[in-house]
Design a protein around this motif. Structure first.
Motif, PDB file in Angstrom:
ATOM      1  N   ASP A   1       0.700  -1.511  -0.114  1.00  0.00           N
ATOM      2  CA  ASP A   1       0.042   0.272  -0.555  1.00  0.00           C
ATOM      3  C   ASP A   1       1.165   1.302   0.133  1.00  0.00           C
ATOM      4  N   LEU A   2       2.126   1.030   0.552  1.00  0.00           N
ATOM      5  CA  LEU A   2       3.151   2.109   1.008  1.00  0.00           C
ATOM      6  C   LEU A   2       4.279   1.604   0.725  1.00  0.00           C
TER       7      LEU A   2
ATOM      8  N   ILE B   1       6.163   6.144  -1.490  1.00  0.00           N
ATOM      9  CA  ILE B   1       4.886   5.734  -2.494  1.00  0.00           C
ATOM     10  C   ILE B   1       3.839   5.308  -2.757  1.00  0.00           C
ATOM     11  N   ASP B   2       2.973   5.570  -3.557  1.00  0.00           N
ATOM     12  CA  ASP B   2       1.437   4.453  -2.764  1.00  0.00           C
ATOM     13  C   ASP B   2       1.923   3.507  -3.874  1.00  0.00           C
ATOM     14  N   ALA B   3       1.027   3.015  -3.387  1.00  0.00           N
ATOM     15  CA  ALA B   3       0.553   1.380  -4.751  1.00  0.00           C
ATOM     16  C   ALA B   3       0.477   1.792  -6.203  1.00  0.00           C
TER      17      ALA B   3
ATOM     18  N   LEU C   1      -2.300   6.999   7.370  1.00  0.00           N
ATOM     19  CA  LEU C   1      -3.703   7.436   7.527  1.00  0.00           C
ATOM     20  C   LEU C   1      -4.468   7.996   6.988  1.00  0.00           C
ATOM     21  N   VAL C   2      -3.647   8.805   4.871  1.00  0.00           N
ATOM     22  CA  VAL C   2      -4.608   9.160   3.710  1.00  0.00           C
ATOM     23  C   VAL C   2      -5.095   8.270   3.442  1.00  0.00           C
ATOM     24  N   VAL C   3      -3.775   6.952   3.187  1.00  0.00           N
ATOM     25  CA  VAL C   3      -4.343   5.824   3.006  1.00  0.00           C
ATOM     26  C   VAL C   3      -5.396   4.909   2.987  1.00  0.00           C
TER      27      VAL C   3
ATOM     28  N   ALA D   1     -11.146   3.134   3.103  1.00  0.00           N
ATOM     29  CA  ALA D   1     -12.804   3.209   3.973  1.00  0.00           C
ATOM     30  C   ALA D   1     -12.955   3.193   2.830  1.00  0.00           C
ATOM     31  N   ASN D   2     -13.290   4.271   1.954  1.00  0.00           N
ATOM     32  CA  ASN D   2     -13.842   5.167   1.447  1.00  0.00           C
ATOM     33  C   ASN D   2     -14.790   4.603  -0.107  1.00  0.00           C
TER      34      ASN D   2
END
Ligand code: CTP
Ligand code: CA
Length: 239
Positions: A182-183, A205-207, A231-233, A238-239
């Protein structure tokens, strides 16, 4: 003065952080190791604990003074691990109940194929040199990603030396894609950078390979930037 207990922004989060360098035995007195001090991983664990998380620190070889800080924190439980296999087993066990796992440990890619139960002696060895057979260790991080539960966030670290194979970021992006994290926190290392120093410079970096954070500073600053990114990812997951 009145002190008010403000809950941290990671309150309620169960976190596993691995830190330090694994040691792969050759014989009873020798091992193959690496230069990781465990400082960055311990900083990640302590930052989470100070922000309200419940933390399990799976510690491979971590410098003594560095570990002391973590073992006295009321929100940190330390589990020791020596080899990559031990670290993998401990991380897997602790991950069952975790919301976030951060693999900051420097895990040996290979172990010695046949560990000698007796101290190896030159007397019994061929003259002029010997060859050690090494076998590849399981990729713990990739395994965590494969077994990830709904709602779990898996974070890796990548220590890269500049040079071959494109820029640091190119290599980080390929690694993130390969591992499915994920990160991924990418940092540049060299003999004078990264390892023993108190400071670090990390790009997260993210996914999708997007840069979501970049921080140069103390290992604690870097740790806090990483938790902000987590926290941001998690918000977007969650959305
Ligand atoms: N890692 C792991 N298990 C391994 C090797 C690495 O879980 N056997 C984790 C590290 O803890 C780190 C991430 O994978 O979070 C990246 O480690 P790195 O050594 O950079 O990646 P490798 O896939 O081993 O690639 P290479 O060493 O060839 O660059
Ligand atoms: Ca490696």
């Amino acid at each position: 003065a009145v002190t008010v207990d403000v809950p941290g922004d990671l309150a309620g989060l169960r976190v596993v952080v691995s830190a330090g360098g694994t040691r792969e035995p050759i014989d009873p007195v020798r091992f193959i190791g690496n230069r990781s001090s465990g400082r960055q991983g311990v900083a990640v664990a302590l930052a989470a604990a100070d922000r309200g998380a419940e933390v399990v620190l799976v510690a491979a070889h971590v410098d003594e003074g560095v570990l002391a800080e973590a073992s006295t924190h009321p929100a940190v439980r330390v589990v020791g691990a020596g080899t990559a296999a031990e670290l993998g087993a401990a991380v897997e066990t602790e991950t069952d109940a975790a919301d976030v796992v951060v693999m900051a440990a420097a895990v040996a890619d290979y172990r010695v194929a046949e560990v000698s139960t007796l101290k190896r002696s030159k007397e019994a060895a061929p003259q002029g040199g010997i060859t050690l057979d090494l076998v590849e260790n399981a990729d713990i991080l990739a395994g965590l990603v494969r077994q990830r539960r709904e709602g779990q966030t898996i974070v890796g670290f990548a220590a890269e030396t500049p040079g071959e194979g494109g820029t640091l970021l190119d290599r980080g992006r390929r690694k993130a894609a390969r591992k499915g994290t994920d990160l991924l926190a990418v940092n540049e290392v060299g003999w004078t950078r990264g390892f023993e120093s108190a400071d670090n410079a990390v790009t997260v970096i993210d996914a999708a390979g997007e840069v979501v954070a970049a921080r140069r500073g103390s290992k604690r600053d870097v740790a806090d930037a990483l938790w902000d990114a987590v926290l941001v990812v998690r918000q977007s997951q969650a959305n």
